[in-house]
Design an enzyme around this catalytic site. Structure first.
Site, mmCIF file in Angstrom:
data_model
loop_
_atom_site.group_PDB
_atom_site.id
_atom_site.type_symbol
_atom_site.label_atom_id
_atom_site.label_comp_id
_atom_site.label_asym_id
_atom_site.label_seq_id
_atom_site.Cartn_x
_atom_site.Cartn_y
_atom_site.Cartn_z
ATOM 1 N N HIS A 281 4.744 6.046 11.240
ATOM 2 C CA HIS A 281 4.529 5.532 10.023
ATOM 3 C C HIS A 281 3.246 6.410 10.273
ATOM 4 O O HIS A 281 1.844 6.719 9.719
ATOM 5 C CB HIS A 281 2.931 4.278 10.262
ATOM 6 N N LYS B 25 26.758 -2.428 0.501
ATOM 7 C CA LYS B 25 28.176 -2.045 0.478
ATOM 8 C C LYS B 25 28.180 -1.741 1.437
ATOM 9 O O LYS B 25 29.927 -1.423 1.639
ATOM 10 C CB LYS B 25 28.546 -1.207 -1.100
ATOM 11 N N ARG C 174 0.851 -1.306 -0.330
ATOM 12 C CA ARG C 174 0.155 -0.221 -0.347
ATOM 13 C C ARG C 174 1.276 1.484 0.256
ATOM 14 O O ARG C 174 0.711 2.139 -1.161
ATOM 15 C CB ARG C 174 -1.122 0.051 1.521
ATOM 16 N N THR C 175 1.778 1.160 1.203
ATOM 17 C CA THR C 175 2.342 2.958 1.192
ATOM 18 C C THR C 175 3.498 3.246 0.064
ATOM 19 O O THR C 175 3.535 4.239 -0.401
ATOM 20 C CB THR C 175 3.451 2.732 2.197
ATOM 21 N N ARG D 15 11.164 3.578 3.602
ATOM 22 C CA ARG D 15 10.466 3.356 4.957
ATOM 23 C C ARG D 15 12.075 1.932 4.791
ATOM 24 O O ARG D 15 12.702 1.429 4.383
ATOM 25 C CB ARG D 15 9.503 1.554 4.064
#
Ligand code: CP
Length: 305
Positions: free
Chosen positions: A132, A83, A53-54, A104
């Site tokens: 969130h 890395k 969704r996000t 995220r």
């Protein structure tokens, strides 16, 4: 531009502006109009944790505003973080490639680190068990749309209140909108004491009630959450707690009249599919509301509203 890292940094006026702008964009889209506010701008989405969704709603939001998108899914393995590049340095890079970024990440504070490196606005799309904020805003938008108000409503937050970042942001935002809370969780997954005590100190009514059936009988909104498997150190503990609550048609029968059911999704077993037919099952409408709310956020942080 302004970063959106947590809900506490947003003033009430800013929250209202986001709600109004989202409603305006939704009306334009519903009437078949086109928006080009972000024409010539680029959004970077950096996802170090899975998302449906996000990421997709931010990307479609940018495209619906006439902008373009650079997307790094699986950033943990496909970006140079593999890395050893720091999130701060990633911010230094992103500011040259994009006008706004959404991140995220599994670690709390990672969005703030990206923002420290980038002079362009950074939006937190979920940082570990932290916050969130854009979910909290679309949750508020959903409650206003579904119930017409927030003042005086009883909101039951249920499930994994310890690890669920959506309820951490949501409780902080809804507390400012005049709601009363019922916290429904197994003891091991209770809302962090710092959050509960903070709410009580600021005069917010909070009832702790681990019994879902008696909680829904007095709730206007049931906000279910998934038990956050990825945050458990002990797999046996997860197995013991994973089916703590399951909302079924039997639960709905015990609910206060007109109660809506919300869930940030994804669901696992905490809401039975049979409940989807209940008119108050608002979770898929809630997810769709993510589009106008994220359109508003992108435009506002870039000064393009
Ligand atoms: N609600 C939510 O954040 O869903 P995703 O994890 O699919 O983005």
């Amino acid at each position: 531009g302004k970063d959106i890292l947590d809900v506490q940094s947003l003033t009430d006026d800013e929250v209202h502006l986001i709600m109004e702008t989202a409603a305006r964009y939704e009306r334009v889209m519903k009437s078949g109009g086109r928006l080009l506010n972000m024409d010539g701008k680029t959004l970077a989405t950096l996802f170090y944790e899975p998302s449906t969704r996000t990421r997709l709603s931010f990307e479609t939001a940018m495209l619906r505003l006439g902008g373009t998108v650079l997307s790094v899914a699986d950033a943990k393995t496909s970006s140079s973080s593999k890395k050893g590049e720091t999130i701060y340095d990633t911010g230094k890079m992103i500011e040259g490639y994009a006008d706004v970024a959404v991140i995220r990440h599994p670690e709390t504070g990672s969005a703030a680190e990206l923002a420290a490196g980038s002079s362009k606005p950074v939006i937190n799309g979920g940082d570990g068990a932290g916050q969130h904020p854009t979910q909290a805003l679309l949750d508020l938008y959903t409650i206003i749309k579904e119930k017409g108000k927030t003042e005086g409503l009883t909101v039951c937050l249920a499930g994994d209140l310890k690890n669920g970042r959506t309820v951490h942001s949501g409780a902080a935002l809804l507390a400012r909108m005049g709601v009363k809370f019922i916290f429904t969780a197994p003891e091991a997954l209770a809302m962090p004491a710092s959050i509960t005590e903070g709410l009580k100190k600021s005069g917010v009514e909070v009832e702790i009630n681990p019994d879902l059936d008696s909680a829904v009988a007095k709730s206007d909104v049931l906000y279910m959450t998934r038990i956050q498997k990825e945050r458990f150190e002990d797999p046996e503990e997860y197995e013991r707690l994973k089916t703590s609550y399951e909302v079924t048609n039997e639960t709905v029968k015990k609910a206060k009249k007109g109660m809506i059911i919300m869930h940030p999704l994804p669901r696992v077993t905490e809401i039975a599919v049979e409940v989807d037919a209940y008119e108050g099952a608002a979770y898929f409408r809630q997810a769709a509301n993510g589009v106008p709310v994220r359109m508003a956020l992108l435009a506002l942080v870039c000064g393009c509203e």
